[in-house]
Scaffold this active site. Structure first.
Site, PDB file in Angstrom:
ATOM      1  CE  LYS A  16      -1.884 -10.512  -3.755  1.00  0.00           C
ATOM      2  NZ  LYS A  16      -2.598  -9.308  -4.265  1.00  0.00           N
ATOM      3  CE1 TYR A  56      -0.726  -5.768  -0.345  1.00  0.00           C
ATOM      4  CE2 TYR A  56      -1.770  -7.366   1.108  1.00  0.00           C
ATOM      5  CZ  TYR A  56      -1.212  -7.043  -0.123  1.00  0.00           C
ATOM      6  OH  TYR A  56      -1.143  -7.995  -1.114  1.00  0.00           O
ATOM      7  CG  ASN A 119      -4.343  -9.305  -7.468  1.00  0.00           C
ATOM      8  OD1 ASN A 119      -4.238  -9.870  -6.379  1.00  0.00           O
ATOM      9  ND2 ASN A 119      -3.875  -8.095  -7.692  1.00  0.00           N
ATOM     10  CG  HIS A 122       2.792  -9.128  -2.931  1.00  0.00           C
ATOM     11  ND1 HIS A 122       2.536  -7.778  -3.016  1.00  0.00           N
ATOM     12  CD2 HIS A 122       4.027  -9.241  -2.372  1.00  0.00           C
ATOM     13  CE1 HIS A 122       3.576  -7.107  -2.511  1.00  0.00           C
ATOM     14  NE2 HIS A 122       4.493  -7.978  -2.117  1.00  0.00           N
ATOM     15  CD  GLU A 133       6.648  -6.152   0.051  1.00  0.00           C
ATOM     16  OE1 GLU A 133       6.901  -7.052  -0.788  1.00  0.00           O
ATOM     17  OE2 GLU A 133       5.925  -5.168  -0.200  1.00  0.00           O
TER      18      GLU A 133
HETATM   19  P1  RTP Z   1       0.448  -6.483  -4.688  1.00  0.00           P
HETATM   20  O1  RTP Z   1       0.984  -5.486  -3.670  1.00  0.00           O
HETATM   21  O2  RTP Z   1      -0.526  -7.455  -4.113  1.00  0.00           O
HETATM   22  O3  RTP Z   1       1.514  -7.102  -5.537  1.00  0.00           O
HETATM   23  O4  RTP Z   1      -0.370  -5.640  -5.711  1.00  0.00           O
HETATM   24  P2  RTP Z   1       0.040  -4.309  -6.448  1.00  0.00           P
HETATM   25  O5  RTP Z   1       1.325  -3.748  -5.889  1.00  0.00           O
HETATM   26  O6  RTP Z   1      -0.015  -4.639  -7.889  1.00  0.00           O
HETATM   27  O7  RTP Z   1      -1.169  -3.369  -6.077  1.00  0.00           O
HETATM   28  P3  RTP Z   1      -1.453  -2.458  -4.796  1.00  0.00           P
HETATM   29  O8  RTP Z   1      -1.978  -1.173  -5.307  1.00  0.00           O
HETATM   30  O9  RTP Z   1      -0.301  -2.452  -3.849  1.00  0.00           O
HETATM   31  O10 RTP Z   1      -2.670  -3.238  -4.140  1.00  0.00           O
HETATM   32  C1  RTP Z   1      -2.429  -4.344  -3.346  1.00  0.00           C
HETATM   33  C2  RTP Z   1      -3.517  -5.356  -3.549  1.00  0.00           C
HETATM   34  O11 RTP Z   1      -4.763  -4.832  -3.103  1.00  0.00           O
HETATM   35  C3  RTP Z   1      -5.815  -5.368  -3.867  1.00  0.00           C
HETATM   36  N1  RTP Z   1      -6.572  -4.291  -4.493  1.00  0.00           N
HETATM   37  N2  RTP Z   1      -7.871  -4.265  -4.521  1.00  0.00           N
HETATM   38  N3  RTP Z   1      -9.798  -1.677  -6.126  1.00  0.00           N
HETATM   39  C4  RTP Z   1      -9.603  -2.761  -5.410  1.00  0.00           C
HETATM   40  O12 RTP Z   1     -10.503  -3.429  -4.976  1.00  0.00           O
HETATM   41  C5  RTP Z   1      -8.219  -3.151  -5.169  1.00  0.00           C
HETATM   42  N4  RTP Z   1      -7.144  -2.484  -5.536  1.00  0.00           N
HETATM   43  C6  RTP Z   1      -6.094  -3.201  -5.092  1.00  0.00           C
HETATM   44  C7  RTP Z   1      -5.194  -6.255  -4.926  1.00  0.00           C
HETATM   45  O13 RTP Z   1      -5.218  -7.608  -4.432  1.00  0.00           O
HETATM   46  C8  RTP Z   1      -3.774  -5.738  -5.010  1.00  0.00           C
HETATM   47  O14 RTP Z   1      -2.889  -6.722  -5.499  1.00  0.00           O
END
Ligand code: RTP
Length: 154
Positions: A16, A56, A119, A122, A133
């Protein structure tokens, strides 16, 4: 379907904008190479908001959605495709939890970040999302399949 499973399984990974700006790209690529996965595609791209909204899509109703799109479009990301046995699941383990605070040391997020909104990386969460994707971020001509000829020295 068989082309996507077993040793041919592929996943989509993106460093990212914060990871690129903090110069973590080399360290991150190194971890996947050393684990034994094969690099199939890699590019530095400034993702459009449209592409990110599609990427997303499942999170579109979340309160953090617009902040997430702003963060992800704030600078270039390194988009990559990696191949190998169980690569989707293994990469998710190597990333750590979505919230870095819950990520163990030794994982990428556990070693390099503290905030869920910054974070670093991804990785696709299933083989099905990986396929979507990869098709969203890459054209066929940008991907190298590892046939025997391209890995004859290892
Ligand atoms: P990613 O898709 O980025 O690998 O992350 P992930 O599957 O672990 O998590 P996901 O639930 O799909 O969320 C995507 C990205 O959104 C941001 N996020 N912010 N509470 C918050 O502010 C929050 N929750 C999620 C994070 O950057 C997350 O990686």
């Amino acid at each position: 379907k068989s082309g996507w499973t077993g040793a041919n399984e592929c996943t989509f990974i993106a460093v990212k904008p914060d990871g690129v700006q903090r110069k973590l790209v080399g360290e991150i690529v190194r971890r996947f190479e050393r684990r034994g996965f094969k690099l199939v595609g890699l590019k530095l791209v400034k993702a459009s908001e449209n592409l990110l909204r599609e990427h997303y899509w499942d999170l579109r109703t979340k309160p953090f959605f617009s902040g997430l799109i702003m963060y992800m479009s704030s600078g270039p990301v390194i988009a990559m495709v990696w191949q190998g046995s169980d690569v989707v699941k293994t990469v998710r383990k190597m990333l750590g939890e979505t919230n870095p605070a819950d990520s163990l040391p030794g994982t990428i997020r556990g070693d390099y970040c503290v905030e869920v909104g910054r974070n670093v990386i991804h990785g696709s969460d299933s083989v099905e999302s990986a396929q979507k994707e990869i098709a969203l971020w890459f054209g066929q001509s940008e991907l190298q399949r590892w046939e025997q000829s391209s890995s004859r020295w290892i």
